[in-house]
Design a protein around this motif. Structure first.
Motif, mmCIF file in Angstrom:
data_model
loop_
_atom_site.group_PDB
_atom_site.id
_atom_site.type_symbol
_atom_site.label_atom_id
_atom_site.label_comp_id
_atom_site.label_asym_id
_atom_site.label_seq_id
_atom_site.Cartn_x
_atom_site.Cartn_y
_atom_site.Cartn_z
ATOM 1 N N CYS A 1 0.832 -1.207 0.000
ATOM 2 C CA CYS A 1 0.000 0.000 0.000
ATOM 3 C C CYS A 1 0.867 1.258 0.000
ATOM 4 O O CYS A 1 0.603 2.212 -0.738
ATOM 5 C CB CYS A 1 -0.928 0.011 1.210
ATOM 6 S SG CYS A 1 -2.262 -1.191 1.110
ATOM 7 N N THR B 1 1.699 9.385 -6.131
ATOM 8 C CA THR B 1 1.600 10.740 -5.586
ATOM 9 C C THR B 1 2.870 11.505 -5.929
ATOM 10 O O THR B 1 3.895 10.906 -6.254
ATOM 11 C CB THR B 1 1.421 10.724 -4.050
ATOM 12 O OG1 THR B 1 2.553 10.116 -3.436
ATOM 13 C CG2 THR B 1 0.157 9.993 -3.654
ATOM 14 N N GLN C 1 -4.207 13.485 -4.408
ATOM 15 C CA GLN C 1 -2.841 12.964 -4.389
ATOM 16 C C GLN C 1 -2.057 13.530 -3.209
ATOM 17 O O GLN C 1 -1.280 12.811 -2.566
ATOM 18 C CB GLN C 1 -2.132 13.301 -5.695
ATOM 19 C CG GLN C 1 -2.629 12.523 -6.877
ATOM 20 C CD GLN C 1 -1.971 12.963 -8.176
ATOM 21 O OE1 GLN C 1 -1.541 14.109 -8.319
ATOM 22 N NE2 GLN C 1 -1.920 12.060 -9.142
ATOM 23 N N LEU D 1 -3.157 11.728 -0.046
ATOM 24 C CA LEU D 1 -2.566 10.393 0.007
ATOM 25 C C LEU D 1 -1.098 10.459 0.401
ATOM 26 O O LEU D 1 -0.614 9.640 1.186
ATOM 27 C CB LEU D 1 -2.713 9.691 -1.344
ATOM 28 C CG LEU D 1 -4.075 9.111 -1.661
ATOM 29 C CD1 LEU D 1 -4.106 8.612 -3.094
ATOM 30 C CD2 LEU D 1 -4.417 8.000 -0.697
ATOM 31 N N HIS D 2 -0.385 11.435 -0.134
ATOM 32 C CA HIS D 2 1.030 11.588 0.209
ATOM 33 C C HIS D 2 1.188 11.891 1.701
ATOM 34 O O HIS D 2 2.090 11.387 2.351
ATOM 35 C CB HIS D 2 1.661 12.689 -0.641
ATOM 36 C CG HIS D 2 3.136 12.829 -0.435
ATOM 37 N ND1 HIS D 2 4.061 12.134 -1.175
ATOM 38 C CD2 HIS D 2 3.850 13.588 0.441
ATOM 39 C CE1 HIS D 2 5.272 12.457 -0.770
ATOM 40 N NE2 HIS D 2 5.171 13.344 0.213
ATOM 41 N N TRP E 1 2.403 1.697 -3.379
ATOM 42 C CA TRP E 1 1.419 2.161 -4.350
ATOM 43 C C TRP E 1 1.184 3.660 -4.199
ATOM 44 O O TRP E 1 1.177 4.402 -5.181
ATOM 45 C CB TRP E 1 0.111 1.395 -4.181
ATOM 46 C CG TRP E 1 -0.888 1.768 -5.225
ATOM 47 C CD1 TRP E 1 -1.042 1.191 -6.448
ATOM 48 C CD2 TRP E 1 -1.851 2.821 -5.152
ATOM 49 N NE1 TRP E 1 -2.045 1.818 -7.145
ATOM 50 C CE2 TRP E 1 -2.565 2.828 -6.366
ATOM 51 C CE3 TRP E 1 -2.188 3.760 -4.188
ATOM 52 C CZ2 TRP E 1 -3.580 3.728 -6.640
ATOM 53 C CZ3 TRP E 1 -3.201 4.666 -4.449
ATOM 54 C CH2 TRP E 1 -3.890 4.646 -5.663
ATOM 55 N N VAL E 2 1.017 4.100 -2.959
ATOM 56 C CA VAL E 2 0.801 5.529 -2.712
ATOM 57 C C VAL E 2 2.024 6.318 -3.163
ATOM 58 O O VAL E 2 1.901 7.367 -3.793
ATOM 59 C CB VAL E 2 0.485 5.781 -1.217
ATOM 60 C CG1 VAL E 2 0.521 7.263 -0.892
ATOM 61 C CG2 VAL E 2 -0.865 5.187 -0.859
#
Length: 98
Positions: free
Chosen positions: A11, A19, A44, A47-48, A14-15
């Motif tokens: 995960c 981002t 984005q 998420l970062h 992926w992030v």
């Protein structure tokens, strides 16, 4: 336990891939103060922030400075008007001459 950490790592990776990097995040944080950003960019950024505590802290500090700047300008105007009293100026001049 190993499976849980593997999912967590995937995960995070992926992030990280989807981002902006930290340098881009600092630029976007400044742009956000000037104009509204597109919803995708805002998503984005959020998420970062989930994976990067440093960017989250920088964003909070920048936001704080942006909110406080107008207040400090008003304070500076008042502070510059005060100045030293004539008696205090005279004491300083006397001490410098000694």
């Amino acid at each position: 336990m190993k499976l849980g950490s593997s999912i967590k790592e995937r995960c995070i990776l992926w992030v990280w891939r989807h981002t902006p990097n930290c340098a881009e995040m600092s630029r976007l944080a400044s742009q956000r103060l000037d104009r509204p950003l597109p919803w995708r960019t805002r998503l984005q950024m959020r998420l970062h922030f989930v994976i990067c505590v440093w960017c989250r802290r920088y964003f909070k500090q920048l936001d704080f400075l942006h909110r406080q700047a107008p207040r400090s300008e008003a304070y500076l105007v008042v502070a510059t008007r005060r100045g030293l009293s004539p008696a205090a100026k005279q004491r300083i001049v006397q001490q410098l001459r000694k």
